[in-house]
Write a protein that holds these residues in place. Structure first.
Motif, PDB file in Angstrom:
ATOM      1  N   ASP A  89       0.828  -1.199   0.000  1.00  0.00           N
ATOM      2  CA  ASP A  89       0.000   0.000   0.000  1.00  0.00           C
ATOM      3  C   ASP A  89       0.873   1.265   0.000  1.00  0.00           C
ATOM      4  N   PHE A  90       1.959   1.223   0.800  1.00  0.00           N
ATOM      5  CA  PHE A  90       2.895   2.359   0.844  1.00  0.00           C
ATOM      6  C   PHE A  90       3.530   2.569  -0.534  1.00  0.00           C
ATOM      7  N   LYS A  91       3.928   1.445  -1.165  1.00  0.00           N
ATOM      8  CA  LYS A  91       4.566   1.561  -2.488  1.00  0.00           C
ATOM      9  C   LYS A  91       3.634   2.249  -3.475  1.00  0.00           C
ATOM     10  N   LYS A  92       2.367   1.843  -3.440  1.00  0.00           N
ATOM     11  CA  LYS A  92       1.404   2.382  -4.400  1.00  0.00           C
ATOM     12  C   LYS A  92       1.182   3.879  -4.154  1.00  0.00           C
ATOM     13  N   LYS A  93       0.982   4.227  -2.882  1.00  0.00           N
ATOM     14  CA  LYS A  93       0.682   5.622  -2.550  1.00  0.00           C
ATOM     15  C   LYS A  93       1.885   6.537  -2.755  1.00  0.00           C
ATOM     16  N   SER A  94       3.043   6.098  -2.296  1.00  0.00           N
ATOM     17  CA  SER A  94       4.212   6.974  -2.350  1.00  0.00           C
ATOM     18  C   SER A  94       4.697   7.176  -3.779  1.00  0.00           C
ATOM     19  N   GLY A  95       4.413   6.207  -4.655  1.00  0.00           N
ATOM     20  CA  GLY A  95       4.829   6.346  -6.055  1.00  0.00           C
ATOM     21  C   GLY A  95       4.138   7.496  -6.765  1.00  0.00           C
ATOM     22  N   ARG A  96       2.954   7.916  -6.253  1.00  0.00           N
ATOM     23  CA  ARG A  96       2.216   9.022  -6.880  1.00  0.00           C
ATOM     24  C   ARG A  96       2.783  10.384  -6.481  1.00  0.00           C
ATOM     25  N   LEU A  97       3.626  10.380  -5.455  1.00  0.00           N
ATOM     26  CA  LEU A  97       3.976  11.659  -4.835  1.00  0.00           C
ATOM     27  C   LEU A  97       5.479  11.884  -4.855  1.00  0.00           C
ATOM     28  N   ARG A  98       5.885  12.953  -5.528  1.00  0.00           N
ATOM     29  CA  ARG A  98       7.300  13.292  -5.631  1.00  0.00           C
ATOM     30  C   ARG A  98       7.962  13.446  -4.255  1.00  0.00           C
ATOM     31  N   GLY A  99       7.225  14.069  -3.330  1.00  0.00           N
ATOM     32  CA  GLY A  99       7.813  14.402  -2.036  1.00  0.00           C
ATOM     33  C   GLY A  99       8.069  13.211  -1.132  1.00  0.00           C
ATOM     34  N   SER A 100       7.516  12.029  -1.494  1.00  0.00           N
ATOM     35  CA  SER A 100       7.651  10.882  -0.590  1.00  0.00           C
ATOM     36  C   SER A 100       9.098  10.409  -0.467  1.00  0.00           C
ATOM     37  N   VAL A 101       9.935  10.772  -1.437  1.00  0.00           N
ATOM     38  CA  VAL A 101      11.352  10.412  -1.363  1.00  0.00           C
ATOM     39  C   VAL A 101      12.004  11.045  -0.122  1.00  0.00           C
ATOM     40  N   MET A 102      11.412  12.150   0.374  1.00  0.00           N
ATOM     41  CA  MET A 102      12.022  12.898   1.475  1.00  0.00           C
ATOM     42  C   MET A 102      11.920  12.198   2.821  1.00  0.00           C
ATOM     43  N   ILE A 103      11.083  11.150   2.933  1.00  0.00           N
ATOM     44  CA  ILE A 103      11.016  10.501   4.249  1.00  0.00           C
ATOM     45  C   ILE A 103      12.101   9.435   4.394  1.00  0.00           C
ATOM     46  N   ALA A 104      12.843   9.181   3.295  1.00  0.00           N
ATOM     47  CA  ALA A 104      13.876   8.137   3.354  1.00  0.00           C
ATOM     48  C   ALA A 104      15.000   8.502   4.324  1.00  0.00           C
ATOM     49  N   GLY A 105      15.469   9.756   4.277  1.00  0.00           N
ATOM     50  CA  GLY A 105      16.557  10.188   5.162  1.00  0.00           C
ATOM     51  C   GLY A 105      16.210  10.007   6.632  1.00  0.00           C
ATOM     52  N   PRO A 106      15.042  10.550   7.075  1.00  0.00           N
ATOM     53  CA  PRO A 106      14.646  10.370   8.473  1.00  0.00           C
ATOM     54  C   PRO A 106      14.482   8.896   8.868  1.00  0.00           C
ATOM     55  N   LEU A 107      13.895   8.081   7.981  1.00  0.00           N
ATOM     56  CA  LEU A 107      13.686   6.663   8.321  1.00  0.00           C
ATOM     57  C   LEU A 107      15.010   5.918   8.446  1.00  0.00           C
ATOM     58  N   LEU A 108      15.909   6.220   7.530  1.00  0.00           N
ATOM     59  CA  LEU A 108      17.220   5.563   7.547  1.00  0.00           C
ATOM     60  C   LEU A 108      17.981   5.940   8.825  1.00  0.00           C
ATOM     61  N   ALA A 109      17.886   7.226   9.190  1.00  0.00           N
ATOM     62  CA  ALA A 109      18.605   7.707  10.372  1.00  0.00           C
ATOM     63  C   ALA A 109      18.043   7.077  11.645  1.00  0.00           C
ATOM     64  N   ARG A 110      16.720   6.965  11.716  1.00  0.00           N
ATOM     65  CA  ARG A 110      16.117   6.564  12.979  1.00  0.00           C
ATOM     66  C   ARG A 110      15.927   5.055  13.091  1.00  0.00           C
ATOM     67  N   PHE A 111      15.619   4.403  11.964  1.00  0.00           N
ATOM     68  CA  PHE A 111      15.280   2.967  12.031  1.00  0.00           C
ATOM     69  C   PHE A 111      16.199   2.071  11.199  1.00  0.00           C
ATOM     70  N   GLY A 112      17.132   2.692  10.447  1.00  0.00           N
ATOM     71  CA  GLY A 112      18.100   1.881   9.693  1.00  0.00           C
ATOM     72  C   GLY A 112      17.567   1.246   8.433  1.00  0.00           C
ATOM     73  N   LYS A 113      16.329   1.589   8.013  1.00  0.00           N
ATOM     74  CA  LYS A 113      15.857   1.074   6.715  1.00  0.00           C
ATOM     75  C   LYS A 113      14.787   1.973   6.115  1.00  0.00           C
ATOM     76  N   ALA A 114      14.735   1.969   4.784  1.00  0.00           N
ATOM     77  CA  ALA A 114      13.761   2.806   4.080  1.00  0.00           C
ATOM     78  C   ALA A 114      13.553   2.289   2.664  1.00  0.00           C
ATOM     79  N   LEU A 115      12.377   2.582   2.126  1.00  0.00           N
ATOM     80  CA  LEU A 115      12.087   2.321   0.707  1.00  0.00           C
ATOM     81  C   LEU A 115      11.949   3.662   0.004  1.00  0.00           C
ATOM     82  N   ILE A 116      12.484   3.748  -1.207  1.00  0.00           N
ATOM     83  CA  ILE A 116      12.278   4.975  -1.988  1.00  0.00           C
ATOM     84  C   ILE A 116      11.610   4.603  -3.304  1.00  0.00           C
ATOM     85  N   PRO A 117      10.465   5.228  -3.613  1.00  0.00           N
ATOM     86  CA  PRO A 117       9.838   4.984  -4.918  1.00  0.00           C
ATOM     87  C   PRO A 117      10.590   5.726  -6.014  1.00  0.00           C
TER      88      PRO A 117
END
Length: 436
Positions: A89-117
């Motif tokens: 569901d995240f993949k589908k939703k985030s793929g529509r939105l250019r800005g979703s790439v911006m949550i990768a940095g915070p996720l990687l820093a805090r939880f050590g993993k992230a997906l980028i569409p």
């Protein structure tokens, strides 16, 4: 069925308009709430599709979202659903939105993993993610490209480690993403050739108020000393400089007298000067910009008499987002100007619509166009057209408001992605525009 704007041009507008919060800042600032488990309150949020989608996406991922009003929102990311952020569901939703790439940095820093569409958004040419991915790699992340569903999967099982890096291009979103990852990395990160746009300065100020240690803000050399955790904060976004530039252009094209209130004048950089070089009079009064009604405006030449060139450049140069606006405004000026769009190879592909309206433009190649100003000798004429991207959409809207007769602009979802209630706000100034 997508909606359209019906515009009858030729009205002179009059009054005051308040710019919305900055779209490009909002996508970074709202992503940064993922960096802390404490409450973050954000003011002056623009009520536009791209921003609302990102807020909805954070809510789906478990962030507590309390939208106090359309422009003020509280976030608390103390219970993130990491499984959702790796799911379909995240993949589908985030793929529509250019800005979703911006949550990768915070996720990687805090939880050590992230997906980028792979990036969605505008059709203005390639939008590379190399700067983001290479920056994360230098901080110690590993990535896999999953080609079957167009995703980058990033992991940093050993945590991120500070390092020196020289960016291949001063990408605004790339710098922001790397900064957000680096604030929680171990040790010191130095980023050279960093973007230094006001949006990025705002992000750094916000992070510093949360307890980050970033120095060099406003320059292209950022030094970030990693900290173990960040706290909550309050943050107010700047007014949108692209919208401010759009309103300056609109006033000149339609011979209108407008006051842009609360324009964040000290953060506009070279923008007022570029409009003045087209012959547009504007007065800065405190934090407002007053544009008197002008019968004509004449494009200046360079000092040696050669034809003026207006090109985009990383900050503090002229932002590429306003070149479409400058191009349209030049069509009714006296004199000629070369518009050179260096960054995106399809941003100028809307000029055919302006030529159909009667503008004199020579498209030299995908990056350059020469505009021969009509000096109001021949007004543009209304036509039916479609908007290819956010900024071209508003440029066509400005053209339509100055043209004779009726214009229909289709595909206005593109305009709604970046400009809030634009039809309503223009009607308040006396424009004849309706949504159909």
């Amino acid at each position: 069925m997508s909606s359209a704007f019906e515009v009858r041009g030729g009205n002179r507008l009059k009054g005051e308009i308040i710019p919305q919060g900055a779209k490009n800042e909002a996508l970074q600032i709202i992503s940064a709430v993922m960096l802390t488990s404490e409450k973050v309150t954000i003011h002056n949020i623009p009520d536009i599709v791209d921003v609302n989608l990102l807020i909805e996406l954070l809510g789906d991922a478990g962030v507590k979202v309390n939208r106090i009003s359309r422009d003020k929102c509280e976030f608390q990311a103390d219970d993130i659903d990491l499984a959702y952020l790796q799911g379909a569901d995240f993949k589908k939703k985030s793929g529509r939105l250019r800005g979703s790439v911006m949550i990768a940095g915070p996720l990687l820093a805090r939880f050590g993993k992230a997906l980028i569409p792979k990036p969605g958004g505008d059709k203005i040419g390639r939008r590379r993610l190399d700067t983001h991915i290479i920056g994360f790699e230098k901080l110690g992340a590993r990535f896999n490209y999953e080609s079957d569903d167009n995703y980058f999967r990033l992991e940093a099982p050993g945590g991120l480690k500070g390092t020196y890096m020289l960016l291949d291009e001063p990408s605004v979103t790339g710098t922001a993403n790397i900064v957000m990852a680096a604030v929680l990395a171990q040790g010191t990160t130095t980023i050279y050739n960093a973007a230094c746009e006001p949006y990025l300065q705002q992000l750094c100020k916000m992070l510093n108020s949360m307890g980050a240690r970033i120095s060099g803000v406003g320059s292209n050399l950022l030094t970030i000393e990693g900290v173990t955790s960040l706290g909550g904060c309050q943050h107010t976004m700047l007014p949108d400089m692209i919208e401010i530039g759009s309103f300056i252009g609109l006033a000149a094209m339609t011979q209108s007298e407008l006051t842009i209130k609360n324009a964040g004048v000290e953060s506009l950089g070279i923008i007022p000067e570029k409009f003045r070089s087209l012959g547009i009079q504007l007065e800065i009064k405190g934090n407002d910009i007053y544009i008197p009604s002008q019968e004509t405006y004449e494009i200046q030449t360079f000092l040696d008499g050669s034809i003026l060139t207006i090109a985009d450049h990383p900050w503090p140069g002229f932002t590429p987002d306003l070149l479409s606006i400058v191009l349209v405004v030049a069509t009714q000026a006296k004199g000629s100007v070369m518009i050179h769009q260096k960054m995106f190879e399809s941003r100028l592909f809307f000029v055919d619509k302006l030529i159909d309206m009667g503008a004199q433009i020579v498209l030299c190649d995908p990056h350059r166009a020469v505009v021969i100003g009509l000096g109001r000798q021949h007004p543009l004429r209304g036509i039916t057209m479609s908007s290819p991207d956010i900024r071209a959409g508003v440029s066509l809207l400005i053209a339509a408001l100055s043209a004779e007769g009726k214009s229909t602009i289709q595909n206005i979802d593109q305009i709604d992605r970046g400009y809030q209630y634009i039809d309503e706000r223009l009607r308040n100034l006396g424009a004849d525009i309706k949504r159909v």
